[in-house]
Design an enzyme around this catalytic site. Structure first.
Site, PDB file in Angstrom:
ATOM      1  N   VAL A  42       0.987  -1.123  -0.128  1.00  0.00           N
ATOM      2  CA  VAL A  42       0.429  -0.091   0.013  1.00  0.00           C
ATOM      3  C   VAL A  42       0.401   1.274   0.048  1.00  0.00           C
ATOM      4  CG1 VAL A  42      -1.754   1.093   1.943  1.00  0.00           C
ATOM      5  CG2 VAL A  42      -1.700  -1.019   0.883  1.00  0.00           C
ATOM      6  N   ASP A  66      10.361   3.557   7.195  1.00  0.00           N
ATOM      7  CA  ASP A  66       9.808   2.216   7.405  1.00  0.00           C
ATOM      8  C   ASP A  66      10.736   1.812   8.779  1.00  0.00           C
ATOM      9  OD1 ASP A  66       7.704  -0.249   5.663  1.00  0.00           O
ATOM     10  OD2 ASP A  66       9.305  -0.745   7.541  1.00  0.00           O
ATOM     11  N   THR A  81      -2.773  -3.756   9.627  1.00  0.00           N
ATOM     12  CA  THR A  81      -3.949  -4.069  10.642  1.00  0.00           C
ATOM     13  C   THR A  81      -4.087  -4.665  10.964  1.00  0.00           C
ATOM     14  OG1 THR A  81      -5.497  -3.016   9.335  1.00  0.00           O
ATOM     15  CG2 THR A  81      -4.282  -1.638  10.922  1.00  0.00           C
ATOM     16  N   THR A 126      -6.315  -0.723   7.216  1.00  0.00           N
ATOM     17  CA  THR A 126      -7.770  -0.682   6.918  1.00  0.00           C
ATOM     18  C   THR A 126      -8.145  -0.559   9.488  1.00  0.00           C
ATOM     19  OG1 THR A 126      -7.703  -1.859   5.346  1.00  0.00           O
ATOM     20  CG2 THR A 126      -9.696  -2.586   7.010  1.00  0.00           C
ATOM     21  N   CYS A 156      -7.386  -8.427   2.686  1.00  0.00           N
ATOM     22  CA  CYS A 156      -8.194  -8.153   2.750  1.00  0.00           C
ATOM     23  C   CYS A 156      -9.592  -8.491   3.150  1.00  0.00           C
ATOM     24  CB  CYS A 156      -8.724  -7.076   1.217  1.00  0.00           C
ATOM     25  SG  CYS A 156      -7.182  -5.519   1.286  1.00  0.00           S
ATOM     26  N   ARG A 182       1.593 -14.966   1.674  1.00  0.00           N
ATOM     27  CA  ARG A 182       0.581 -14.364   3.079  1.00  0.00           C
ATOM     28  C   ARG A 182      -0.658 -14.759   3.053  1.00  0.00           C
ATOM     29  NH1 ARG A 182       3.436  -8.136   3.583  1.00  0.00           N
ATOM     30  NH2 ARG A 182       3.194  -8.188   1.360  1.00  0.00           N
TER      31      ARG A 182
END
Length: 465
Positions: free
Chosen positions: A51, A70, A120, A155, A295, A366
């Site tokens: 993202v 990061d 998240t 999110t 998601c 993942r």
């Protein structure tokens, strides 16, 4: 603690000493003035994953000065060396524009806007895990300058920006939300592997603490998103829209997954049923399959968590999750039935799994539900080997604990299970595949890649969801 976000200044009001809003030509429009001013802003993107990195690159390519921050030293070192760590951009793109990559949090203080795009996930109890948001807020708050606008893209459940992000920023900065700094929320809509729906191509939803901050943040995104910006009436609406988008998809996929299992027991072809039903103009075309990724399998839990907190249990949402989480078991069951039909002894059977990533066209393993299929098959002492044209073999070996082929070979296997619908698999000649396998082979096609008649003519016992 709930923070009241009540600032009234717009960007020009609160930063008049920092920006020069001069028009270079007499009679320039307000839009031209805003555009000129925006390009003077420095943007820091916190979190350089699938993202955050496209965001950072998108702003840099639009002539902003960008700091990409990061905490992962390996990721930053690769980016500094010119390597696209997501595989969705290009090595050239990540160096295109005034962009720097760093693990030095002090550089956050250079930014006028900070966009937080950290993971998240959910925990082992299917509850939202906001520790990365909280950690990022603490870091940002300790370094940001007064007047900074912080936009969360991760999110979250409705209320997180006000209840979690803003208080953490306040505590770390000793500033007050709405006065010393400003907050907004814009849900990410990234689709890895989908070139047609990049940052510029998908409408951006934006929510902010008041109308003036909303206009400011919306203008920022409008400068890089060709598809436009939707101004949500509140931060909570913007937060909720993201989890609703993916919960809707989860519900619809759960329906066709449950339908396929019911029709299988009726000995009715589910694929043919969906094709026939799809001839009606208002039928929505969803297909059964494994539901993995970052998601769809996660966002419904955020919605359910917030709803349950208010005393309403969203039963349909939770039931859909249970249906979709049961699909790896169903795929394993189909494979076992196919092996039995081929008169194979399970503990002596070898199965080749084609496709290990969570979706076609990407190598991201993942949150891939293929790992769960492998786990179920191994419970029956079935020897499982995997192949994926995109996924890193070493990463798969570590994550799945199975042998992984560098180049696909069908020799010596009793069955092939297609679990990810990569385009490369469509080009397989089933007759050649069957001849390389052991006698009486099985083909379990969870993606509907192959025609049943063609597979049976090639000599396979064929099963699909």
């Amino acid at each position: 603690m709930t923070t009241t976000l009540s600032g009234t200044e717009n960007r020009a009001d609160r930063r008049g000493s920092e920006y020069t809003f001069d028009a270079t030509e007499e009679g320039a429009s307000d839009e031209q003035i805003d555009e000129s001013a925006a390009r003077e802003a420095t943007i820091c993107v916190v979190g350089l994953g699938y993202v955050g990195l496209p965001l950072a690159v998108g702003f840099a390519q639009s002539n902003y000065r960008v700091v990409g921050y990061d905490v992962d030293e390996t990721t930053v070192e690769q980016l500094q060396a010119g390597v696209d760590t997501t595989g969705d951009l290009s090595d050239d793109a990540i160096q295109d524009g005034d962009i720097s990559y760093t693990t030095d949090a002090a550089q956050i203080g250079d930014a006028d806007y900070v966009i937080i795009a950290v993971p998240t996930p959910i925990d082992d109890d299917d509850q939202p895990d906001l520790r990365y948001v909280e950690s990022a807020a603490t870091t940002v708050g300790s370094k940001m300058k007064p007047g900074t606008t912080v936009v969360l893209e991760s999110t979250v459940y409705p209320g997180t920006t006000r209840e979690v992000l803003a208080p953490a920023l306040e505590e770390a900065s000793d500033l007050t939300a709405g006065e010393g700094f400003f907050v907004g929320y814009s849900p990410e809509r990234a689709t890895p592997g989908d070139e047609a729906h990049g940052l510029a191509d998908v409408v951006k939803v934006v929510g902010a603490q008041n109308e003036k901050v909303l206009d400011d943040v919306a203008a920022l995104y409008e400068s890089v998103v060709d598809a436009g910006v939707h101004r949500a009436p509140s931060i909570e609406v913007a937060e909720a829209c993201k989890v609703v988008e993916n919960t809707q998809r989860d519900l619809n996929i759960a329906f066709v997954n449950e339908l396929s299992m019911a029709l299988e027991r009726m000995d009715v072809d589910a694929d043919a049923v969906l094709e026939a039903a799809g001839t009606k103009w208002n039928f929505h075309d969803y297909r059964p399959g494994l539901v993995g990724g970052h998601c769809i399998p996660v966002d419904p839990y955020f919605l359910a968590h917030r709803s349950a907190r208010e005393g309403f249990e969203p039963e349909l949402v939770r039931t859909s999750r249970k249906v979709n989480e049961s699909m790896p078991d169903h795929v394993a069951e189909l494979t076992i039935k196919a092996l039995n039909q081929c008169h194979k002894t399970l503990c002596e059977s070898r199965v080749l799994v084609l496709g290990l990533s969570y979706k076609p066209g990407v190598g991201d393993i993942r949150s891939s539900k293929v790992a769960n299929v492998v786990e179920r098959l191994e419970e029956y002492d079935i020897d499982v080997t995997g192949f994926d044209p995109f996924a890193d073999p070493e990463a798969v070996r570590d994550a799945f604990g199975i042998d992984v082929q560098e180049a696909v070979s069908f020799d010596g296997f009793d069955a092939v299970v297609v679990t990810t619908g990569h385009d490369e698999f469509e080009r397989l000649d089933l007759e050649n595949v069957a001849s390389a396998l052991e006698s009486d082979p099985a083909l379990v096609d969870t993606t509907g890649t192959f025609d049943e008649t063609v597979a049976q003519d090639a000599g396979f016992v064929y099963r699909r969801i």
